[in-house]
Design a protein around this motif. Structure first.
Motif, PDB file in Angstrom:
ATOM      1  N   UNK A 309       0.719  -1.424  -0.065  1.00  0.00           N
ATOM      2  CA  UNK A 309      -0.317  -0.093   0.120  1.00  0.00           C
ATOM      3  C   UNK A 309       0.847   1.398   0.121  1.00  0.00           C
ATOM      4  N   UNK A 310       1.508   1.255   1.309  1.00  0.00           N
ATOM      5  CA  UNK A 310       2.906   2.399   0.696  1.00  0.00           C
ATOM      6  C   UNK A 310       3.434   2.553  -0.539  1.00  0.00           C
ATOM      7  N   UNK A 311       3.845   1.614  -0.919  1.00  0.00           N
ATOM      8  CA  UNK A 311       4.777   1.434  -2.524  1.00  0.00           C
ATOM      9  C   UNK A 311       3.578   2.263  -3.184  1.00  0.00           C
ATOM     10  N   UNK A 312       2.605   1.961  -3.086  1.00  0.00           N
ATOM     11  CA  UNK A 312       1.828   2.106  -4.370  1.00  0.00           C
ATOM     12  C   UNK A 312       1.535   3.506  -4.280  1.00  0.00           C
ATOM     13  N   UNK A 313       0.958   3.935  -2.744  1.00  0.00           N
ATOM     14  CA  UNK A 313       0.802   5.720  -2.775  1.00  0.00           C
ATOM     15  C   UNK A 313       1.799   6.341  -3.256  1.00  0.00           C
ATOM     16  N   UNK A 314       3.636   5.785  -2.717  1.00  0.00           N
ATOM     17  CA  UNK A 314       4.095   7.072  -2.922  1.00  0.00           C
ATOM     18  C   UNK A 314       4.172   7.001  -4.807  1.00  0.00           C
ATOM     19  N   UNK A 315       4.606   5.083  -5.355  1.00  0.00           N
ATOM     20  CA  UNK A 315       4.899   5.962  -6.496  1.00  0.00           C
ATOM     21  C   UNK A 315       3.129   6.399  -7.187  1.00  0.00           C
ATOM     22  N   UNK A 316       2.714   6.496  -7.410  1.00  0.00           N
ATOM     23  CA  UNK A 316       1.327   7.410  -7.487  1.00  0.00           C
ATOM     24  C   UNK A 316       1.009   8.977  -7.108  1.00  0.00           C
ATOM     25  N   UNK A 317       1.775   8.881  -6.156  1.00  0.00           N
ATOM     26  CA  UNK A 317       1.108  10.413  -5.517  1.00  0.00           C
ATOM     27  C   UNK A 317       3.188  11.440  -5.830  1.00  0.00           C
ATOM     28  N   UNK A 318       4.097  10.510  -6.764  1.00  0.00           N
ATOM     29  CA  UNK A 318       5.348  11.152  -7.763  1.00  0.00           C
ATOM     30  C   UNK A 318       6.047  11.641  -5.789  1.00  0.00           C
TER      31      UNK A 318
END
Length: 379
Positions: A309-318
């Motif tokens: 979840x943390x990785x996905x948020x990091x990538x999608x929000x730049x």
């Protein structure tokens, strides 16, 4: 849905001023204190595997790659043969009640101490929990346990899972705005040990590898007291925005497991990617009309929902890893403590003493619905 605490803002300048031209807006609520607590006993991931007697290499790999080092849990005692037996639902509800009250009392008192307040100053208490059901609610139990004024206003939010802390913050921010100068507290108390299953299925393993016991409290005041009219210190809450994802309605559940005759968590393996894909949508909606861009946000306090979840948020929000350092650190040291996770991160940010006046922060949680909740704050 987007909720502004007061009249909609249109530019960063209006955010600074706190009012629209020619209007008299009520003071925005400020966050004036935070406190956290856990249950007494912690375990490494390897110790949890041993306690559950898990030998399946797939499950052991899941634990090993969780980015969690230690969590606080209250597991059933071993019998004379060193075996931990599953607890019936009634015992788990008793465990939830005991842990929620104990952790909640500790977190609430720590929060009030940081706010420079006493229990007698408390005018509204909102309690959040999803790991057990209580009637009377946790707020009533806390008032009795701590001797809080019987006239204290109260509310309870249940069944909203890991996003519930921000749901409650939105409700209580509205209460604080309507009651200038009066102290309100949101208390999240999640006894995740009361929701554990003792089996070797992959569904259970996903949950057992992730959650831990934890409680967190956050205090709000809008404006000053009658004898001290100056606004208190702490970040102002500017606005909220949320996004529900109906097509992922069943991706996060806590429902009745007929096979085990008890309640059980379920997390769809695809949920990190669903959350990540919608994170940009809700954050852009949060910043809409403020004159702010994502690059203007100095501090990101995101729910420690799990490594993916943390990785996905990091990538999608730049974002970069430093932006979510506290989210990652809380996951490492506590696991996912459900609704209060983002407040554990907020406490760590305050302890760093790096925030500067005028800086903006975004709070973000996600949970059943599936839903993403956000809030914009300014120091």
């Amino acid at each position: 849905m987007t909720i502004d605490i007061e009249s909609p803002v249109t530019t960063a300048q209006l955010l600074e001023s706190g009012a629209l031209p020619g209007t008299q807006s009520p003071p925005r609520p400020r966050i004036v204190g935070v406190g956290t607590a856990t249950s007494p006993t912690s375990y490494t991931q390897e110790e949890v595997l041993e306690a559950f007697d898990i030998t399946d290499p797939r499950i052991r790999s899941l634990f090993a790659n969780s980015a969690i080092e230690r969590r606080y849990l209250t597991l059933p005692d071993e019998d004379d043969d060193g075996i931990r037996h599953p607890e019936p639902q009634g015992d788990l509800l008793d465990k939830h009640k005991a842990l929620a009250v104990d952790m909640g009392a500790e977190a609430l008192q720590a929060c009030l101490k940081r706010a420079g307040a006493q229990l007698s100053d408390l005018r509204h208490l909102c309690c959040v929990t999803s790991t057990g059901f209580l009637t009377p609610g946790l707020s009533a139990l806390m008032i009795r346990e701590l001797g809080i004024d019987r006239h204290c206003s109260r509310s309870d939010i249940v069944g909203m899972g890991c996003n519930a802390g921000l749901n409650a913050l939105g409700v209580v921010a509205g209460w604080a705005t309507a009651h200038p100068g009066e102290l309100a507290v949101v208390l999240c108390a999640e006894a995740c040990s009361a929701a554990y299953a003792m089996d070797s299925t992959m569904r259970t393993a996903v949950v057992n590898s992730l959650f831990g016991d934890g409680s967190a409290a956050i205090a709000l005041v809008a404006g000053g007291q009658d004898d001290t009219p100056a606004e208190p210190e702490g970040p102002r809450i500017i606005k909220f925005a949320s996004c529900i994802i109906p097509e992922a309605f069943d991706a996060m559940r806590y429902d009745w497991d007929r096979a085990q005759n008890r309640f059980s968590f379920f997390l769809d393996p695809q949920i990190p990617y669903v959350v990540g894909a919608h994170a940009e949508i809700v954050v852009d909606r949060l910043l809409q009309g403020t004159g702010l861009r994502r690059s203007d946000i100095a501090h990101w306090l995101v729910h420690s929902g799990g490594k993916k979840v943390i990785d996905a948020v990091t990538v999608n929000l730049g974002l970069i890893r430093h932006d979510l350092r506290h989210t990652v650190g809380v996951l490492r040291d506590y696991g996912n403590v459900s609704s209060g996770s983002f407040l554990f991160s907020y406490e760590r940010l305050l302890d760093e003493r790096v925030t500067r006046p005028g800086e903006y922060g975004v709070l973000m949680t996600m949970g059943p619905g599936s839903t993403i909740e956000t809030a914009l704050v300014q120091w």
